[in-house]
Design a protein around this motif. Structure first.
Motif, mmCIF file in Angstrom:
data_model
loop_
_atom_site.group_PDB
_atom_site.id
_atom_site.type_symbol
_atom_site.label_atom_id
_atom_site.label_comp_id
_atom_site.label_asym_id
_atom_site.label_seq_id
_atom_site.Cartn_x
_atom_site.Cartn_y
_atom_site.Cartn_z
ATOM 1 N N PRO A 1 0.787 -1.241 0.000
ATOM 2 C CA PRO A 1 0.000 0.000 0.000
ATOM 3 C C PRO A 1 0.817 1.289 0.000
ATOM 4 C CG PRO A 1 0.034 -0.956 2.185
ATOM 5 C CD PRO A 1 0.693 -1.952 1.277
ATOM 6 N N PHE A 2 2.100 1.211 0.353
ATOM 7 C CA PHE A 2 2.891 2.446 0.472
ATOM 8 C C PHE A 2 4.003 2.549 -0.572
ATOM 9 C CE2 PHE A 2 1.806 0.854 4.812
ATOM 10 C CZ PHE A 2 0.727 1.694 5.029
ATOM 11 N N SER A 3 4.041 1.628 -1.518
ATOM 12 C CA SER A 3 5.180 1.556 -2.428
ATOM 13 C C SER A 3 5.262 2.736 -3.393
ATOM 14 C CB SER A 3 5.135 0.245 -3.217
ATOM 15 O OG SER A 3 3.953 0.172 -3.986
ATOM 16 N N ASN A 4 4.151 3.445 -3.618
ATOM 17 C CA ASN A 4 4.167 4.576 -4.546
ATOM 18 C C ASN A 4 4.514 5.904 -3.865
ATOM 19 O OD1 ASN A 4 3.464 2.966 -6.721
ATOM 20 N ND2 ASN A 4 1.272 3.277 -6.432
ATOM 21 N N LEU A 5 4.851 5.855 -2.579
ATOM 22 C CA LEU A 5 5.102 7.077 -1.824
ATOM 23 C C LEU A 5 6.601 7.256 -1.592
ATOM 24 C CD1 LEU A 5 2.308 6.567 0.861
ATOM 25 C CD2 LEU A 5 2.138 7.829 -1.293
ATOM 26 N N ASP A 6 7.011 8.507 -1.368
ATOM 27 C CA ASP A 6 8.421 8.744 -1.068
ATOM 28 C C ASP A 6 8.751 8.212 0.321
ATOM 29 O OD1 ASP A 6 8.357 10.964 1.045
ATOM 30 O OD2 ASP A 6 7.170 11.881 -0.541
ATOM 31 N N VAL A 7 10.042 8.066 0.606
ATOM 32 C CA VAL A 7 10.492 7.333 1.785
ATOM 33 C C VAL A 7 9.933 7.917 3.083
ATOM 34 C CG1 VAL A 7 12.511 6.657 3.145
ATOM 35 C CG2 VAL A 7 12.591 6.553 0.646
ATOM 36 N N GLU A 8 10.027 9.231 3.269
ATOM 37 C CA GLU A 8 9.597 9.831 4.527
ATOM 38 C C GLU A 8 8.085 9.729 4.702
ATOM 39 O OE1 GLU A 8 9.561 11.104 8.139
ATOM 40 O OE2 GLU A 8 11.411 10.677 7.030
ATOM 41 N N LEU A 9 7.317 9.986 3.631
ATOM 42 C CA LEU A 9 5.864 9.871 3.711
ATOM 43 C C LEU A 9 5.463 8.424 3.943
ATOM 44 C CD1 LEU A 9 3.061 11.097 3.506
ATOM 45 C CD2 LEU A 9 3.197 10.880 1.011
ATOM 46 N N ARG A 10 6.172 7.522 3.308
ATOM 47 C CA ARG A 10 5.908 6.091 3.477
ATOM 48 C C ARG A 10 6.066 5.684 4.940
ATOM 49 N NH1 ARG A 10 8.522 1.793 -0.614
ATOM 50 N NH2 ARG A 10 7.833 -0.147 0.350
ATOM 51 N N ARG A 11 7.143 6.154 5.566
ATOM 52 C CA ARG A 11 7.397 5.813 6.964
ATOM 53 C C ARG A 11 6.311 6.396 7.867
ATOM 54 N NH1 ARG A 11 12.151 7.894 7.256
ATOM 55 N NH2 ARG A 11 13.250 5.998 6.644
ATOM 56 N N ARG A 12 5.950 7.644 7.629
ATOM 57 C CA ARG A 12 4.959 8.310 8.482
ATOM 58 C C ARG A 12 3.566 7.702 8.298
ATOM 59 N NH1 ARG A 12 5.700 13.099 6.703
ATOM 60 N NH2 ARG A 12 3.770 13.500 5.594
ATOM 61 N N LEU A 13 3.189 7.459 7.032
ATOM 62 C CA LEU A 13 1.841 6.951 6.770
ATOM 63 C C LEU A 13 1.685 5.510 7.252
ATOM 64 C CD1 LEU A 13 -0.905 7.587 5.588
ATOM 65 C CD2 LEU A 13 -0.086 6.845 3.349
ATOM 66 N N SER A 14 2.728 4.721 7.128
ATOM 67 C CA SER A 14 2.636 3.337 7.596
ATOM 68 C C SER A 14 2.376 3.290 9.098
ATOM 69 C CB SER A 14 3.909 2.561 7.244
ATOM 70 O OG SER A 14 5.029 3.089 7.921
ATOM 71 N N GLN A 15 2.990 4.200 9.854
ATOM 72 C CA GLN A 15 2.753 4.244 11.292
ATOM 73 C C GLN A 15 1.342 4.752 11.595
ATOM 74 O OE1 GLN A 15 5.027 2.917 13.555
ATOM 75 N NE2 GLN A 15 3.134 2.991 14.723
ATOM 76 N N GLU A 16 0.873 5.725 10.803
ATOM 77 C CA GLU A 16 -0.496 6.216 10.967
ATOM 78 C C GLU A 16 -1.507 5.097 10.730
ATOM 79 O OE1 GLU A 16 -1.413 9.619 8.634
ATOM 80 O OE2 GLU A 16 0.286 10.798 9.346
ATOM 81 N N VAL A 17 -1.263 4.306 9.680
ATOM 82 C CA VAL A 17 -2.179 3.205 9.360
ATOM 83 C C VAL A 17 -2.204 2.192 10.498
ATOM 84 C CG1 VAL A 17 -2.531 1.229 7.831
ATOM 85 C CG2 VAL A 17 -2.066 3.483 6.864
ATOM 86 N N ARG A 18 -1.040 1.870 11.044
ATOM 87 C CA ARG A 18 -1.017 0.943 12.182
ATOM 88 C C ARG A 18 -1.836 1.504 13.345
ATOM 89 N NH1 ARG A 18 1.364 -3.210 14.994
ATOM 90 N NH2 ARG A 18 1.537 -2.814 17.223
ATOM 91 N N ASP A 19 -1.647 2.784 13.665
ATOM 92 C CA ASP A 19 -2.384 3.394 14.772
ATOM 93 C C ASP A 19 -3.894 3.347 14.534
ATOM 94 O OD1 ASP A 19 0.029 3.941 15.978
ATOM 95 O OD2 ASP A 19 0.079 6.052 15.377
ATOM 96 N N ILE A 20 -4.308 3.604 13.291
ATOM 97 C CA ILE A 20 -5.733 3.579 12.949
ATOM 98 C C ILE A 20 -6.304 2.174 13.117
ATOM 99 C CG2 ILE A 20 -7.367 3.762 11.012
ATOM 100 C CD1 ILE A 20 -5.622 6.127 10.012
ATOM 101 N N LEU A 21 -5.597 1.183 12.607
ATOM 102 C CA LEU A 21 -6.082 -0.200 12.692
ATOM 103 C C LEU A 21 -6.147 -0.662 14.141
ATOM 104 C CD1 LEU A 21 -4.197 -1.840 9.682
ATOM 105 C CD2 LEU A 21 -6.554 -1.021 9.755
ATOM 106 N N LYS A 22 -5.144 -0.302 14.935
ATOM 107 C CA LYS A 22 -5.142 -0.703 16.340
ATOM 108 C C LYS A 22 -6.249 0.010 17.114
ATOM 109 C CE LYS A 22 -1.988 -3.795 16.621
ATOM 110 N NZ LYS A 22 -2.353 -5.182 17.035
ATOM 111 N N HIS A 23 -6.482 1.272 16.782
ATOM 112 C CA HIS A 23 -7.541 2.036 17.443
ATOM 113 C C HIS A 23 -8.902 1.401 17.195
ATOM 114 C CE1 HIS A 23 -9.804 5.456 18.950
ATOM 115 N NE2 HIS A 23 -10.481 5.501 17.816
#
Length: 347
Positions: free
Chosen positions: A163-185
């Motif tokens: 899901p994050f392969s089309n994003l630049d490295v920094e956005l990829r790192r930030r969004l992947s953590q956001e997605v984890r937080d959303i799913l856990k919430h």
């Protein structure tokens, strides 16, 4: 006794045009867990995800979701009846629909459709963008819309394909953590596919390492790194290097870097040849020590530098050392092994 997993793959074999790409696959994902299928291109991880979604038939074994068999040889429950959400690599948003229209697509008959759409946009931090169209959004915003659309129908399981392969490295790192937080919430169970180890480890509770259609190990990120069960996992995860050694006892081995100790007993006989797994963070700089290695290359990483080293025997190693050390290729530096326990494999 552990609870029954939400998702279970039992002796699964699946593939294309009669050829089994994935074979003899067993794993279980508990409710609320985030799992990840990790491996190189062509190893079978996306094929497995498609079989879970119902896009590919199962040749052998079965896929069980919430106690219900949803795929087995000769039977495939239709994808739309599985209550499985999907987030694709290319987002797959409808270009003619607004953000709100995309999120509402899967809940057309919901009595609280507008309220659910608003809740989803708030959840993915996109409030106020209801009337934008996909082409008016950044890549990260489009991925958030795709996630909101997949979560709106409250799926039993969410699947994410690179899901994050089309994003630049920094956005990829930030969004992947956001997605984890959303799913856990939300307590949403999910299965992710990626070839990026950092992404797999930061997002997931359990990771499955694939090699040529077979699952080498399904475990926590910690255990994959510190307790790999096969030489492939040891070498694939975390830049592992193997140092030849000779077994002294079940828990100790003699190597070029001295006697090292293993927390797990090795079944080999005294004097048998073994391979010792060493990570870059297992090697530290010891200027006054007797052990030396020649620098063959280096990669500056900010706070640390990854050094490629060669021992007197010609054996290669890597060491992750503080960047205040500025040794150059060709120089010899003192080193020592800092690992209290190492992992051994038969040579």
């Amino acid at each position: 006794m552990s609870p029954q997993p939400l998702l279970a793959l039992d002796k699964l074999a699946c593939g294309y045009q009669g050829q089994a790409v994935v074979q003899d696959l067993d794993l279980g994902l508990q409710a609320g867990e985030i799992g990840c299928l990790l491996g190189a291109s062509g190893c079978g991880k996306t094929t497995t995800l498609r079989a879970i979604a119902g896009f590919e038939p199962v040749h052998e074994g079965q896929v069980v979701l919430g106690g219900e068999v949803i795929s087995r040889s000769g039977y495939t429950l239709a994808p739309e009846k599985r209550r499985i959400g999907m987030v694709f690599q290319d987002y797959a948003l409808f270009p003619h629909l607004t953000v709100a229209g995309n999120v509402a697509f899967g809940i057309g008959q919901h009595p609280r459709q507008a309220a659910v759409v608003a809740e989803m946009l708030e959840l993915v931090n996109l409030p106020g963008l209801d009337n934008r169209f996909p082409h008016e959004l950044s890549g990260g915003q489009q991925q958030r819309v795709a996630l909101a659309r997949a979560l709106a129908p409250q799926p039993r399981l969410l699947l994410l394909d690179e899901p994050f392969s089309n994003l630049d490295v920094e956005l990829r790192r930030r969004l992947s953590q956001e997605v984890r937080d959303i799913l856990k919430h939300r307590g949403t169970s999910a299965m992710l596919v990626t070839h990026d180890q950092e992404e797999a480890f930061s997002v997931s509770d359990k990771v499955g390492v694939f090699q040529r259609g077979r699952l080498e190990q399904w475990d926590t990120p910690y255990n994959l790194y510190h307790h790999p069960q096969t030489p492939f996992v040891a070498g694939f995860i975390g830049q592992g290097y193997f140092l030849p050694g000779t077994l002294n006892t079940a828990h100790s081995v003699q190597t070029e870097l001295g006697e090292l100790h293993s927390a797990t007993a090795h079944p080999g006989a005294h004097g048998s040849a073994v391979k010792v797994l060493l990570r870059p963070d297992s090697i530290v700089h010891a200027p006054e020590g007797p052990l030396k290695a020649r620098v063959t290359g280096k990669s500056f990483q900010g706070a640390n530098t990854l050094y490629r080293l060669q021992l007197d025997s010609g054996c290669p190693l890597e060491a992750l050392l503080p960047s205040r050390l500025d040794a150059q290729p060709g120089e010899t530096i003192g080193i020592r092994v800092a690992a209290e326990h190492v992992v051994l494999f038969a040579a």
